[in-house]
Motif scaffolding. Structure first.
Motif, PDB file in Angstrom:
ATOM      1  N   PHE A  24      25.175 -32.375  16.241  1.00 41.38           N
ATOM      2  CA  PHE A  24      26.068 -33.429  15.688  1.00 41.38           C
ATOM      3  C   PHE A  24      27.413 -33.782  16.642  1.00 41.38           C
ATOM      4  O   PHE A  24      27.920 -32.933  17.282  1.00 41.38           O
ATOM      5  N   HIS A  25      27.553 -34.967  16.649  1.00 37.60           N
ATOM      6  CA  HIS A  25      28.489 -35.654  17.515  1.00 37.60           C
ATOM      7  C   HIS A  25      29.674 -36.204  16.566  1.00 37.60           C
ATOM      8  O   HIS A  25      29.659 -37.055  15.662  1.00 37.60           O
ATOM      9  N   SER A  26      30.932 -35.628  16.922  1.00 42.38           N
ATOM     10  CA  SER A  26      32.032 -36.138  16.122  1.00 42.38           C
ATOM     11  C   SER A  26      32.672 -37.550  16.628  1.00 42.38           C
ATOM     12  O   SER A  26      33.069 -38.352  16.037  1.00 42.38           O
ATOM     13  N   PHE A  27      32.551 -37.815  17.892  1.00 45.99           N
ATOM     14  CA  PHE A  27      32.524 -38.877  18.490  1.00 45.99           C
ATOM     15  C   PHE A  27      31.240 -39.574  19.373  1.00 45.99           C
ATOM     16  O   PHE A  27      30.457 -38.817  19.509  1.00 45.99           O
ATOM     17  N   SER A  28      31.463 -40.820  19.558  1.00 48.78           N
ATOM     18  CA  SER A  28      30.367 -41.561  20.410  1.00 48.78           C
ATOM     19  C   SER A  28      30.099 -40.495  21.532  1.00 48.78           C
ATOM     20  O   SER A  28      30.628 -40.148  22.436  1.00 48.78           O
ATOM     21  N   PHE A  29      28.496 -40.369  21.930  1.00 48.63           N
ATOM     22  CA  PHE A  29      28.164 -39.554  22.775  1.00 48.63           C
ATOM     23  C   PHE A  29      26.552 -40.027  22.868  1.00 48.63           C
ATOM     24  O   PHE A  29      25.907 -40.113  21.704  1.00 48.63           O
ATOM     25  N   ALA A  30      26.121 -40.204  24.305  1.00 49.03           N
ATOM     26  CA  ALA A  30      24.798 -40.192  24.555  1.00 49.03           C
ATOM     27  C   ALA A  30      24.305 -41.589  23.713  1.00 49.03           C
ATOM     28  O   ALA A  30      24.917 -42.627  24.033  1.00 49.03           O
ATOM     29  N   ASP A  31      23.146 -41.274  22.943  1.00 49.54           N
ATOM     30  CA  ASP A  31      22.718 -42.484  22.401  1.00 49.54           C
ATOM     31  C   ASP A  31      23.305 -42.851  21.041  1.00 49.54           C
ATOM     32  O   ASP A  31      23.034 -43.960  20.407  1.00 49.54           O
ATOM     33  N   TYR A  32      24.248 -42.047  20.619  1.00 50.47           N
ATOM     34  CA  TYR A  32      25.031 -42.444  19.323  1.00 50.47           C
ATOM     35  C   TYR A  32      26.330 -43.077  19.796  1.00 50.47           C
ATOM     36  O   TYR A  32      27.217 -42.692  20.581  1.00 50.47           O
ATOM     37  N   HIS A  33      26.618 -44.265  19.431  1.00 54.33           N
ATOM     38  CA  HIS A  33      27.457 -45.305  19.651  1.00 54.33           C
ATOM     39  C   HIS A  33      28.223 -45.750  18.510  1.00 54.33           C
ATOM     40  O   HIS A  33      27.846 -46.435  17.412  1.00 54.33           O
TER      41      HIS A  33
END
Length: 232
Positions: A21-30
Motif C-alpha cells: 500500500f502506497h501513501s504517496f505516488s510510487f512506481a506504477d501508482y501516480h
C-alpha cells in the motif's frame, strides 16, 4: 489545516510475492494530489511472502527508513552491511552518491510486514551511510519516542533533513499531546489499532496532515501504534 486520508484511499499493488500500500505516488501508482508532504516522499506498507524479496537495486540522494512490524527483514548493501531487522528495530540508509541493496524476507515459512519510509535529504551527494537502532515496546508505550532526527538526539537514527520522526504505542483513554511549532507541518500515520487524533477517529492505514495547529491530542486509543512526523 487538517486533512485526513483513509487507508482505502491509498495506492495498492499486488504482485503475488508482495502486497503493498502506497501513501504517496510510487512506481506504477501516480496521484498528483499525493506526491509527498514536505520532505516526506514515501510511506509504503509492504507484506512480503516467505523466501521472497527485493533483489539488488540502486538508490541515490534519499534517506530510507525501514520499520518492521512482523517477521524479519534481511538487508544487504554495497557498503558491506548485512543484517536482519525485526520488530522494534529501525534501519536508516542514506543513499547519497549511490548505493545498491537488497531486502528479503528472512524466513522461508512466515511473512514479513514492514514500512519503508523515504525522506528527501536537504543536501545531495553525501557519502552513503547505514545505521540501526532498537526501540523496544516499553520505550514507545504511552509516549512519543524520537526515532529519527537530523542530529541523532536521544539515541535516534540520524537523517540529512530537518525532520523528526516519533513512534508511540497507545492503549486506553489517557491523552498524549504533541506541540506543533510555528511554520512546521505534522503528518500522523496510524500503523495499527485506532485512536482519536485532534478529535477525529483514525484507524490502521489512515493518515492526517496538520498545519497551523498549536497542539494535537492523541487519545482514546485501542491497541494503537502510530508514527508522527514533524516536518519543516
Amino acid at each position: 489545516m487538517v486533512a485526513i486520508r483513509r487507508s482505502n484511499e491509498r495506492g495498492h499493488a499486488e504482485h503475488g510475492w508482495l502486497d503493498s500500500f502506497h501513501s504517496f505516488s510510487f512506481a506504477d501508482y501516480h496521484d498528483p494530489q499525493h506526491m509527498g508532504y514536505g520532505s516526506l516522499r514515501v510511506i509504503n506498507e509492504d507484506r512480503v511472502q516467505p523466501g521472497k524479496g527485493f533483489g539488488t537495486h540502486g538508490h541515490r540522494d534519499m534517506e530510507i527508513i525501514s520499520y518492521v512490524l512482523e517477521g524479519g527483514l534481511a538487508h544487504r548493501d554495497s557498503m558491506g552491511n548485512g543484517s536482519v531487522i525485526r520488530p522494534g528495530d529501525v534501519q536508516r540508509m542514506s543513499a547519497g552518491t549511490g548505493v545498491h541493496h537488497s531486502e528479503f524476507n528472512a524466513s522461508d515459512r512466515e511473512g514479513v510486514h514492514f514500512l519503508q519510509i523515504w525522506i528527501e535529504p536537504s543536501v545531495r551527494g553525501v557519502k552513503p551511510s547505514y545505521e540501526e537502532k532498537r526501540f523496544d515496546a516499553d520505550a514507545k508505550r504511552g509516549r512519543l519516542r524520537l526515532i529519527a532526527s537530523p542530529d541523532g538526539r536521544d539515541g535516534s537514527v540520524t537523517i540529512h533533513q530537518d525532520a523528526l520522526l516519533y513512534a508511540t504505542l497507545l492503549d486506553g483513554d489517557a491523552p498524549l499531546e504533541f506541540s506543533q511549532k510555528p511554520g512546521r507541518r505534522t503528518y500522523v500515520h496510524v500503523i495499527r489499532g485506532e485512536l482519536d487524533v485532534g478529535g477525529q477517529r483514525l484507524s490502521a492505514g489512515d493518515a492526517m496532515k496538520v498545519e497551523g495547529e498549536a497542539r494535537l491530542r492523541l487519545e482514546n486509543a485501542s491497541k494503537a501504534e502510530v508514527l508522527v512526523f514533524d516536518l519543516a
